[in-house]
Design an enzyme around this catalytic site. Structure first.
Site, PDB file in Angstrom:
ATOM      1  N   THR A   1       3.274 -38.244  10.645  1.00  0.00           N
ATOM      2  CA  THR A   1       4.186 -38.782   9.631  1.00  0.00           C
ATOM      3  C   THR A   1       3.781 -40.202   9.249  1.00  0.00           C
ATOM      4  O   THR A   1       3.695 -40.538   8.067  1.00  0.00           O
ATOM      5  CB  THR A   1       5.637 -38.770  10.171  1.00  0.00           C
TER       6      THR A   1
ATOM      7  N   GLN B   1      -2.387 -29.903  10.488  1.00  0.00           N
ATOM      8  CA  GLN B   1      -2.413 -28.506  10.952  1.00  0.00           C
ATOM      9  C   GLN B   1      -3.832 -27.958  11.079  1.00  0.00           C
ATOM     10  O   GLN B   1      -4.057 -26.973  11.783  1.00  0.00           O
ATOM     11  CB  GLN B   1      -1.601 -27.604  10.018  1.00  0.00           C
TER      12      GLN B   1
ATOM     13  N   SER C   1      -2.568 -35.692  13.920  1.00  0.00           N
ATOM     14  CA  SER C   1      -1.457 -35.939  14.848  1.00  0.00           C
ATOM     15  C   SER C   1      -1.825 -35.350  16.201  1.00  0.00           C
ATOM     16  O   SER C   1      -2.328 -34.227  16.272  1.00  0.00           O
ATOM     17  CB  SER C   1      -0.204 -35.270  14.299  1.00  0.00           C
ATOM     18  N   GLY C   2      -1.536 -36.108  17.271  1.00  0.00           N
ATOM     19  CA  GLY C   2      -1.941 -35.669  18.608  1.00  0.00           C
ATOM     20  C   GLY C   2      -1.225 -34.436  19.122  1.00  0.00           C
ATOM     21  O   GLY C   2      -1.830 -33.579  19.766  1.00  0.00           O
ATOM     22  N   HIS C   3       0.091 -34.330  18.829  1.00  0.00           N
ATOM     23  CA  HIS C   3       0.863 -33.298  19.543  1.00  0.00           C
ATOM     24  C   HIS C   3       0.612 -31.875  19.059  1.00  0.00           C
ATOM     25  O   HIS C   3       1.133 -30.931  19.636  1.00  0.00           O
ATOM     26  CB  HIS C   3       2.358 -33.638  19.555  1.00  0.00           C
TER      27      HIS C   3
ATOM     28  N   CYS D   1       8.568 -29.133  10.871  1.00  0.00           N
ATOM     29  CA  CYS D   1       9.376 -30.318  11.100  1.00  0.00           C
ATOM     30  C   CYS D   1      10.719 -30.247  10.407  1.00  0.00           C
ATOM     31  O   CYS D   1      11.594 -31.050  10.662  1.00  0.00           O
ATOM     32  CB  CYS D   1       8.599 -31.556  10.669  1.00  0.00           C
TER      33      CYS D   1
HETATM   34  N1  PLP Z   1       1.844 -33.061   8.290  1.00  0.00           N
HETATM   35  C1  PLP Z   1       1.893 -31.767   8.589  1.00  0.00           C
HETATM   36  C2  PLP Z   1       1.130 -30.780   7.773  1.00  0.00           C
HETATM   37  C3  PLP Z   1       2.660 -31.322   9.679  1.00  0.00           C
HETATM   38  O1  PLP Z   1       2.721 -30.020   9.974  1.00  0.00           O
HETATM   39  C4  PLP Z   1       3.376 -32.285  10.450  1.00  0.00           C
HETATM   40  C5  PLP Z   1       4.248 -31.859  11.556  1.00  0.00           C
HETATM   41  O2  PLP Z   1       4.532 -30.713  11.735  1.00  0.00           O
HETATM   42  C6  PLP Z   1       3.260 -33.636  10.093  1.00  0.00           C
HETATM   43  C7  PLP Z   1       2.493 -33.991   9.008  1.00  0.00           C
HETATM   44  C8  PLP Z   1       3.984 -34.700  10.860  1.00  0.00           C
HETATM   45  O3  PLP Z   1       3.320 -35.003  12.051  1.00  0.00           O
HETATM   46  P1  PLP Z   1       4.121 -35.719  13.255  1.00  0.00           P
HETATM   47  O4  PLP Z   1       5.022 -34.692  13.828  1.00  0.00           O
HETATM   48  O5  PLP Z   1       3.049 -36.154  14.188  1.00  0.00           O
HETATM   49  O6  PLP Z   1       4.848 -36.875  12.666  1.00  0.00           O
END
Ligand code: PLP
Length: 380
Positions: A70, A177, A197-199, A323
């Site tokens: 994010t 993704q 994103s790490g998680h 999310c």
């Molecule tokens: N972008 C995409 C395509 C996502 O699927 C997600 C989370 O699912 C994010 C951004 C946001 O990442 P984060 O959860 O690390 O903030």
């Protein structure tokens, strides 16, 4: 229980946890401190940056650590668009993650930007021709995700970036993704900015990174002590950076094998679900898609209820986007693909990690058929 919601998040891998441990305990220093404890943390941060850079095929100086996908998306969209003196126009798609969509909306509401949302077809693909037609002399940024988090469609990013570049416009892609499954080499993709994103790949929640090419100016979103070369203030998450670096190394080593195995398992799973569930439809592009995501609509049901029935049968999945889960609205992605609202509400997404075996996945299709039958029966 079989966990088929990897697009939402993944467990922290043992190797990753072990890589973090020293920086949460003995080597706990602040990288800005001018003593041995701080310097050791600074070295760890530099090593982590080098590993992430190797993953993305860029220079270490082009990597900014963030708190996740994010923040990386916010920094890319707001930061690049605001710093670009060309004007106040931005191009994106209606199927982006909220982190991009809401950042664009913020620029429109507070900074006088105009936004163009490129159309997508029924499979979720953006057309290069539509991008070429949308470009304006005052366009400051094009942001198109590499792979969609709900339907898994993979965009022709290299082709789209080339069009943006022909007009001198920087191109950002959200690769959150795609990480772990697709090649994220920024030169091959031809992108100027890329979010991860790490998680989603076995690191903890709360760490991510943004690649920005060379000297492209970026207006910071977080102001403060000037860490991350002034791009992202805040004491660095050294353990998180070490975690992302380790997860990235593991992802890089195993990517091709994992992607091949997952794609084969996915094809068998999709075939089995479509054969077992009358009226079921796979959403997203049939070929240009993530290897380990399969999302369906089951007309005549309700996605949330199918989800509950699946969970009773030991299968954990998702009814909406990663999310925005829990929100009552029909998926903005499926609506943009042209699904009527009542059909969009019947969506269920299955997404898995490399630890899920083909045999495990095979056992899910009959459970899906049962769950859908149960819910469709209840509905009539
Ligand atoms: N972008 C995409 C395509 C996502 O699927 C997600 C989370 O699912 C994010 C951004 C946001 O990442 P984060 O959860 O690390 O903030």
């Amino acid at each position: 229980m079989i966990y088929l919601d990897a697009a939402a998040t993944s467990a922290v891998r043992r190797e990753v946890l072990e890589a973090m441990w020293p920086y949460l305990t003995g080597d706990f220093g602040n990288p800005s401190s001018h003593h041995a404890v701080g310097e050791s943390a600074a070295r760890a941060l530099a090593d982590a940056r080098a590993s992430v850079a190797a993953w993305l095929g860029c220079r270490a100086s082009e990597v900014t650590f963030t708190s996740g996908g994010t923040e990386a998306d916010n920094l890319a969209v707001k930061g690049i668009a605001l710093a670009n003196p060309r004007g106040r126009h931005i191009i994106t798609t209606p199927i982006e993650h909220e982190a991009v969509l809401e950042s664009v909306d913020y620029l429109v509401r507070h900074h006088g930007f105009e936004a163009t949302a490129l159309p997508v077809d029924g499979d979720g693909l953006v057309s290069p021709r539509d991008l070429a037609a949308a470009v304006r002399p005052d366009t400051t940024l094009v942001s198109v995700m590499l792979a969609n988090n709900e339907v898994g469609t993979v965009q022709p990013v290299a082709e789209l970036a080339e069009i943006a570049h022909a007009h001198g416009i920087p191109f950002h892609t959200d690769a959150v993704q795609a990480a772990g499954w697709l090649d994220l080499n920024v030169a091959a993709l031809g992108v100027d900015a890329l979010s991860v994103s790490g998680h989603k790949i076995g690191a903890p929640k709360g760490i991510g990174a943004l690649y920005v090419r060379g000297r492209i100016p970026v207006e910071p979103v977080l102001h403060g002590g000037g860490q991350e070369r002034g791009r992202r203030s805040g004491t660095e998450n050294v353990a998180g950076a070490a975690a992302l670096a380790t997860a990235a190394r593991l992802a890089l080593d195993a990517r091709e094998t994992n992607a091949r195995v997952a794609a084969e398992a996915r094809n068998a799973f999709v075939g089995a679900v479509l054969a077992a569930v009358p009226g079921a439809e796979l959403t997203g592009h049939p070929e240009s898609r993530l290897p380990a995501t399969a999302s369906f609509v089951f007309p005549g049901t309700n996605g949330e209820t199918v989800l509950l029935e699946l969970e009773r049968r030991g299968v954990v999945s998702s009814s909406g986007s990663a999310c925005a889960a829990g929100s009552e609205d029909a998926s903005h992605v499926l609506l943009a693909l042209g699904y009527p609202e009542d059909v969009a509400r019947t969506a269920v997404r299955f997404s898995w990690g490399p630890e899920v075996s083909t045999t495990q996945l095979e056992s899910v299709a009959p459970a899906v058929a049962e769950a859908v039958r149960e819910v469709a029966g209840l509905a009539h």
